[in-house]
Design a protein around this motif. Structure first.
Motif, PDB file in Angstrom:
ATOM      1  N   PRO A  24       0.973  -1.621  -0.115  1.00 37.23           N
ATOM      2  CA  PRO A  24       0.624   0.447  -0.228  1.00 37.23           C
ATOM      3  C   PRO A  24       0.658   1.540   0.025  1.00 37.23           C
ATOM      4  N   THR A  25       0.795   2.033  -0.273  1.00 40.11           N
ATOM      5  CA  THR A  25       1.248   3.730  -0.468  1.00 40.11           C
ATOM      6  C   THR A  25       0.848   3.988   1.133  1.00 40.11           C
ATOM      7  N   ILE A  27      -1.352   6.990   2.634  1.00 40.22           N
ATOM      8  CA  ILE A  27      -2.329   6.884   2.336  1.00 40.22           C
ATOM      9  C   ILE A  27      -3.641   5.897   2.423  1.00 40.22           C
ATOM     10  N   GLN A  28      -3.292   4.975   1.584  1.00 39.77           N
ATOM     11  CA  GLN A  28      -3.041   3.946   2.098  1.00 39.77           C
ATOM     12  C   GLN A  28      -3.189   2.730   3.300  1.00 39.77           C
ATOM     13  N   LYS A  30      -3.042   4.302   5.686  1.00 38.84           N
ATOM     14  CA  LYS A  30      -3.370   4.896   7.287  1.00 38.84           C
ATOM     15  C   LYS A  30      -4.672   4.714   7.207  1.00 38.84           C
ATOM     16  N   ALA A  31      -5.329   4.856   5.712  1.00 46.82           N
ATOM     17  CA  ALA A  31      -6.592   4.998   4.977  1.00 46.82           C
ATOM     18  C   ALA A  31      -7.381   3.662   5.536  1.00 46.82           C
ATOM     19  N   ILE A  32      -6.967   3.009   4.969  1.00 41.36           N
ATOM     20  CA  ILE A  32      -7.871   1.904   4.965  1.00 41.36           C
ATOM     21  C   ILE A  32      -8.355   1.103   6.350  1.00 41.36           C
ATOM     22  N   THR A  49      -1.234   9.746  -5.048  1.00 40.29           N
ATOM     23  CA  THR A  49      -1.254   9.358  -3.893  1.00 40.29           C
ATOM     24  C   THR A  49      -1.473   7.854  -3.967  1.00 40.29           C
ATOM     25  N   LYS A  51      -5.300   7.855  -2.883  1.00 36.07           N
ATOM     26  CA  LYS A  51      -5.912   8.199  -2.729  1.00 36.07           C
ATOM     27  C   LYS A  51      -7.854   7.044  -2.867  1.00 36.07           C
ATOM     28  N   GLY A  54      -7.303   4.276  -1.277  1.00 36.99           N
ATOM     29  CA  GLY A  54      -7.630   4.349  -0.112  1.00 36.99           C
ATOM     30  C   GLY A  54      -9.211   4.022   1.106  1.00 36.99           C
TER      31      GLY A  54
END
Length: 435
Positions: A24-25, A27-28, A30-32, A49, A51, A54
Motif C-alpha cells: 500500500p501507499t 495514504i492507503q 493509514k486510511a484503510i 498518492t 487515495k 484508499g
C-alpha cells in the motif's frame, strides 16, 4: 507492509494481485484501517498518492461483510465527485478491486443520456458513484433513493467547493441517514474544507500524507520566460526538439484551449482539447486518444483535467499560469505519479510575473528559470491585464454559478480572501456547465 496486513478479504487481495499491487501507499496504509473501524475520516492527499484505492478497498470490504440484500438492492455507499472524468475513474477502481465480489455498482454523470442510468439504478446497486447535479436529477425522477446509504464519500471536496457544488451537496446530505460513515478526501486542509468538515463529520480521524500545499518531490519544475506572442511557437519547439510524445497542456479558458489546439495541429503536432463545453463523447475520445498515443498534446482547462489519471504521464506544461496558486500544484500533480519522475514546464510572460511570485510563495521555493535560445523575452514589452478564468475563493468572493440552477452559489463558509491580481482587475467567474 503488504496489503495482507490490512485486514482485507481474499477476493480483494486477489484483485490487487491481478492489478500488480502488493504494497500500500502511505495514504492507503493509514486510511484503510481507519475506514474499516467505522469512524469518520478527513484525509488530505495530493493527486497520484493512491487515495482512490484508499477508500474503495475498505468500502468493498465493509459492504462484503454483510449479506447481500434480497430483491432490489438499495444504495449502501455513495461516492460524490466533482467531474465526469473523475467519476468514471473512481468507478473503474470500484469495478477493478471488486471484480471477485458479488457487489453491484454504477456511475452516473451529466453530458450523456439519463435513461440508461435510470434503468441500471432501478435494478438496484450497492455502490453509486455520481456527480452531484446528475444525482439530484435522478432522485427527482424517482430513479434512486438514498435512505439506506451507510457510507458517504466526498472525493476531491476542495474542487467541489470551487465549482459551486455546495448547494447540491447540502441537498444530497438532507436525503441521507443521519447515522452513517462520512469520508472526506481533499488535496489540502484549506479553511473552507475545515469548515465543511465541521458540518459533515463526527469526530473524524485526520490523515495528511504530504506537507500542506507542496509540490511532489519527483517533479522537476522549470520556468521558460517568453513573450506572450511567442508562447505557442516555443511550445511547438519544445515538443518537436524534445520529441515529447505525451504532454498535458493547461490553458486558463476553454476558448484558449480550442485556439491552441488548432495552432498545434497547424504546426504538425497531433493535439486535442478537453473542457466543459465539449460533449462527453468528445472528452472521452480525446482522453483515450491521448492515453494510447494517437494524440501527443492534450490541451485542458483546470476543471476538465480533474480526474485525468495517467500513471506514466511525463510532461505537464502550464501554457498559461493559473491565477490561483493551489491550481498550479493540482496541475503539476498530474505527472510524477506512481513513483515515476515527471517534468512540469511553465511558459511565463511578463503579464504573469505576479502569478509566479504567488506560486513560489505557496511552494516556499523559487522555480528554476531557463531562457531558451532564440526565445529571449523582449525587455521593452510592458505587462497587460489578463482575462481570468477562475476567481480565488474567499470570504467575500462569489463562487462559480450553480451548475444546476444557474443561481450564484456561495458556500457560506469562512475562508481567507485573496488579494486582487496585480493588474487591478477583479477576476471573473467562468460559468460552469452541468456535471
Amino acid at each position: 507492509m503488504n496489503f495482507t496486513d490490512l485486514g482485507l478479504r481474499a477476493e480483494l487481495l486477489r484483485a490487487l494481485a491481478d492489478a500488480g499491487y502488493t504494497s500500500p501507499t502511505p495514504i492507503q496504509a493509514k486510511a484503510i484501517p481507519t475506514v474499516l473501524e467505522g469512524g469518520d475520516l478527513m484525509a488530505a492527499a495530493q493527486t497520484g498518492t493512491g487515495k482512490t484505492a484508499g477508500f474503495t478497498l475498505p468500502l468493498l470490504e465493509k459492504l462484503s461483510r454483510k449479506e447481500v440484500p434480497e430483491g432490489k438492492r438499495p444504495v449502501r455507499a455513495l461516492i460524490l465527485t466533482p467531474t465526469r472524468e473523475l467519476a468514471a475513474q473512481v468507478h473503474d477502481s470500484v469495478r477493478t478491486y471488486g471484480q471477485h465480489l458479488p457487489l453491484r455498482s454504477t456511475v452516473v454523470f451529466g453530458g450523456v443520456s439519463i435513461n440508461p442510468q435510470m434503468m441500471k439504478l432501478r435494478k438496484g446497486v450497492d455502490i453509486l458513484v455520481a456527480t452531484p447535479g446528475r444525482l439530484l436529477d435522478l432522485i427527482q425522477q424517482n430513479a434512486v433513493t438514498l435512505r439506506e446509504v451507510e457510507t458517504l464519500i466526498l472525493d476531491e471536496a476542495d474542487r467541489m467547493l470551487d465549482m459551486g457544488f455546495i448547494h447540491d451537496i447540502r441537498k444530497v446530505l438532507a436525503m441521507l441517514p443521519k447515522q452513517r460513515q462520512t469520508l472526506l478526501f481533499s488535496a489540502t486542509f484549506s479553511d473552507d474544507i475545515k469548515a465543511l468538515a465541521d458540518q459533515l463529520l463526527n469526530k473524524p480521524d485526520l490523515i495528511e500524507v504530504a506537507p500542506r500545499n507542496t509540490a511532489a518531490e519527483r517533479i522537476t519544475q522549470v520556468v521558460h520566460p517568453v513573450d506572450r506572442q511567442r508562447k505557442r511557437e516555443l511550445l511547438s519547439h519544445l515538443i518537436g526538439t524534445g520529441n515529447w510524445r505525451q504532454v498535458l497542456v493547461f490553458t486558463r479558458t476553454k476558448h484558449g484551449a480550442n485556439r491552441l489546439t488548432e495552432q498545434l495541429q497547424q504546426d504538425g503536432i497531433s493535439a486535442a482539447a478537453i473542457h466543459g463545453n465539449k460533449s462527453q463523447g468528445a472528452r472521452t475520445k480525446a482522453l483515450a486518444d491521448f492515453k494510447n498515443g494517437r494524440v501527443r498534446a492534450l490541451v485542458a482547462t483546470d476543471i476538465a483535467a480533474r480526474g485525468i489519471d495517467i500513471d506514466q504521464l511525463p510532461y505537464v506544461v502550464n501554457y498559461e499560469l493559473p491565477n490561483v496558486p493551489e491550481d498550479y500544484v493540482h496541475r503539476i500533480g498530474r505527472t510524477g505519479r506512481a513513483e515515476r519522475e515527471g517534468i512540469a514546464v511553465s511558459l511565463v510572460c511578463v503579464d504573469e510575473h505576479s502569478f509566479m511570485r504567488d506560486i513560489e510563495r505557496l511552494l516556499k521555493a523559487q522555480v528554476k528559470k531557463q531562457v531558451i535560445e532564440g526565445f529571449e523575452p523582449d525587455p521593452t514589452i510592458r505587462p497587460e491585464p489578463i482575462q481570468l478564468g477562475r476567481k480565488p475563493a474567499g470570504r467575500n468572493a462569489p463562487r462559480a454559478g450553480n451548475p444546476r440552477s444557474g443561481q450564484r452559489a456561495n458556500s457560506g463558509q469562512p475562508g481567507n480572501a485573496r488579494r486582487k491580481p496585480a493588474n487591478g482587475n477583479q477576476p471573473r467567474t467562468a460559468s460552469r456547465g452541468r456535471r
